[in-house]
Motif scaffolding. Structure first.
Motif, PDB file in Angstrom:
ATOM      1  N   TYR A   1       0.832  -1.214   0.000  1.00 22.58           N
ATOM      2  CA  TYR A   1       0.000   0.000   0.000  1.00 22.58           C
ATOM      3  C   TYR A   1       0.863   1.258   0.000  1.00 22.58           C
ATOM      4  O   TYR A   1       0.639   2.188  -0.774  1.00 22.58           O
ATOM      5  N   ASP A   2       1.854   1.291   0.910  1.00 21.70           N
ATOM      6  CA  ASP A   2       2.655   2.508   1.061  1.00 21.70           C
ATOM      7  C   ASP A   2       3.432   2.831  -0.216  1.00 21.70           C
ATOM      8  O   ASP A   2       3.601   3.998  -0.572  1.00 21.70           O
TER       9      ASP A   2
ATOM     10  N   LEU B   1       1.004   4.264  -2.661  1.00 21.12           N
ATOM     11  CA  LEU B   1       0.658   5.640  -2.288  1.00 21.12           C
ATOM     12  C   LEU B   1       1.771   6.603  -2.671  1.00 21.12           C
ATOM     13  O   LEU B   1       1.524   7.671  -3.214  1.00 21.12           O
ATOM     14  N   GLU B   2       3.012   6.216  -2.389  1.00 20.49           N
ATOM     15  CA  GLU B   2       4.136   7.098  -2.716  1.00 20.49           C
ATOM     16  C   GLU B   2       4.268   7.250  -4.235  1.00 20.49           C
ATOM     17  O   GLU B   2       4.553   8.327  -4.728  1.00 20.49           O
TER      18      GLU B   2
ATOM     19  N   LEU C   1      -5.960   8.089  -5.186  1.00 15.91           N
ATOM     20  CA  LEU C   1      -5.145   8.019  -3.974  1.00 15.91           C
ATOM     21  C   LEU C   1      -5.965   7.649  -2.733  1.00 15.91           C
ATOM     22  O   LEU C   1      -5.573   6.800  -1.935  1.00 15.91           O
ATOM     23  N   ARG C   2      -7.102   8.300  -2.601  1.00 15.17           N
ATOM     24  CA  ARG C   2      -7.919   8.083  -1.405  1.00 15.17           C
ATOM     25  C   ARG C   2      -8.374   6.632  -1.277  1.00 15.17           C
ATOM     26  O   ARG C   2      -8.545   6.118  -0.175  1.00 15.17           O
TER      27      ARG C   2
ATOM     28  N   GLU D   1      -5.564   4.681   0.245  1.00 11.95           N
ATOM     29  CA  GLU D   1      -5.487   4.992   1.681  1.00 11.95           C
ATOM     30  C   GLU D   1      -6.562   4.233   2.448  1.00 11.95           C
ATOM     31  O   GLU D   1      -6.321   3.675   3.520  1.00 11.95           O
TER      32      GLU D   1
ATOM     33  N   LYS E   1      -5.724   0.557   2.709  1.00  7.77           N
ATOM     34  CA  LYS E   1      -4.687   0.346   3.722  1.00  7.77           C
ATOM     35  C   LYS E   1      -5.313   0.369   5.124  1.00  7.77           C
ATOM     36  O   LYS E   1      -5.066  -0.503   5.939  1.00  7.77           O
ATOM     37  N   LYS E   2      -6.151   1.378   5.330  1.00  2.00           N
ATOM     38  CA  LYS E   2      -6.761   1.541   6.650  1.00  2.00           C
ATOM     39  C   LYS E   2      -7.607   0.325   7.029  1.00  2.00           C
ATOM     40  O   LYS E   2      -7.612  -0.104   8.184  1.00  2.00           O
TER      41      LYS E   2
END
Ligand code: ASP
Ligand code: MG
Length: 405
Positions: free
Chosen positions: A197-198, A201-202, A213-214, A217, A220-221
């Motif tokens: 995920y990270d 996102l990057e 993007l959201r 996120e 991931k959450k």
């Protein structure tokens, strides 16, 4: 037998032929015994077309009416997709976001999902029907139609997968998955089997736009594992998930370039407490997003001065220029310059946490290619440099070659 959420983007439902292809794919999964919830976007170009129509009426239409208008794009697709399934003998029913129980806050055009009560989804699934849900839209507790921001159908799919505890979430798009670099720019770019995920996102923040993007996120959450894959073939895609230990073996997962950046340099800024706060507060008040910031060591006799550079999205440059110009009298800096001919080159990988030397190697590669580095910023898993726009693609290929072959 699993519950599968499949999302098809605008290109994948771009005409009735493609909608029929989507229906055929859904039918294949259903024939295996799976239950299917299918989230669709507006047909490609439709949302942009609706925005254009609105702007012909008035330059700044009310956001409530924009949501009312834009929600029709997805509503067209859900009905056509349900029909395409019925046409091949598969029971299917379409639901708007509101009918699917997607409740949002009241921030029109970029609403956030507050909760999902998918009662009608469950009821339809129980009858054996495929459920087609309109992406990108929801409704406030008071019953106002809202939309989730551009690209928001991805978020609908991920959020529904979380709410329904789906066994599988597939995001179908017009590319085969997430690549080590944009394959249009780097011929040797490879499709990744998996990405954290990270990292995703990057890379997205660095200009690689595979998904909203959201939505990443959100995934991931809530720990939603999903697959990004193509609707044009049957190739397996890229699995996006929480990082695992073995993912650190790869130092660099991908590289990307963002050519939509511009740079502002404020020269001869008095070096005293509060000045940076004043400048960046004024920019924030103008809703300008700042990316990198670099401040030089101060120089000058007597009252020290410094130079301050920052980057932002190109479309915000004029606005930023006005903000900075307006501060000149108050702050008393010497000069301000802007540069649009820049690119931000980034490399990303969770392996950078445990391997040293990646940044040094990147800088050496750039030096070898005669590419000057203008600014540098890093996170735990990313190194970004600002370079000359004209050398951007060349530098991207060189860095990709050095780390990813
Ligand atoms: N139709 C919307 C857009 O174009 C939402 C989406 O495609 O995900 O932004
Ligand atoms: Mg889209």
């Amino acid at each position: 037998m699993a519950l599968i959420v499949q999302k098809f983007g605008g290109t994948s439902v771009g005409n009735t032929e493609r909608i029929k292809n989507v229906a055929a794919r859904v039918a294949r999964y259903r024939a295996r015994g799976d239950s299917l919830v299918v989230v669709v976007s507006a047909m490609s170009g439709v949302t942009d077309g609706l925005i254009k129509l609105a702007k012909e009426i008035m330059p700044l239409p009310s956001e409530r009416e924009m949501d009312m208008l834009l929600a029709t794009g997805e509503q067209t697709t859900i009905a056509l997709t349900a029909m395409a399934l019925q046409a091949i003998g598969v029971p299917a029913a379409s639901l708007t976001g509101a009918q699917a129980g997607i409740v949002t806050d009241g921030v029109h055009t970029k609403a956030k999902i507050k909760n999902i009560t998918p009662k009608q989804v469950h009821a339809l699934l129980e009858t054996g029907s495929v459920v087609i849900v309109a992406g990108f839209q929801g409704q406030t507790p008071e019953g106002q139609i809202t939309t989730l921001g551009r690209g928001g159908s991805d978020l609908t799919a991920i959020a529904l997968a979380a709410a329904l505890k789906a066994g599988l979430c597939q995001i179908y798009t017009d590319v085969d998955g997430v690549y080590t670099a944009d394959p249009r720019l780097v011929l040797t770019a490879r499709k990744l089997d998996e990405i954290a995920y990270d990292e995703m996102l990057e890379l997205a923040g660095a200009g690689a736009k595979v998904m909203q993007l959201r939505s990443v996120e959100f995934a991931k959450k809530f720990g939603v594992v999903f697959e990004v894959r193509s609707s044009m073939n049957d190739n397996p895609g890229t699995i996006v998930k929480e990082e695992t230990k073995s993912m650190e073996d790869v130092v660099i997962r991908g590289v990307s370039i963002d050519k939509n950046q511009a740079k502002v340099t404020v020269v001869g800024v008095p070096d005293r407490p509060g000045v940076a706060a004043r400048i960046f507060q004024a920019l924030a008040d103008a809703a300008i997003n700042i990316d990198m910031i670099v401040q030089n060591v101060s120089h000058g006799e007597g009252a020290p001065v410094t130079d301050l550079s920052f980057t932002l999205d190109k479309p915000d440059l004029l606005k930023a220029r006005k903000v900075i110009d307006a501060l000149k009298g108050e702050i008393g800096y010497r000069d301000a310059t802007t540069n649009e001919a820049i690119a931000k080159l980034s490399m990303v990988g969770v392996g950078m946490r445990s391997h040293s030397g990646a940044a040094a190697k990147m800088f050496a590669v750039l030096a070898n290619e005669g590419v000057n580095i203008d600014m540098i910023s890093t996170s735990e898993i990313k190194v970004s440099v600002v370079i000359d726009l004209a050398k951007g693609d060349h530098a991207l290929r060189a860095v990709h070659g050095a780390f990813l072959g």
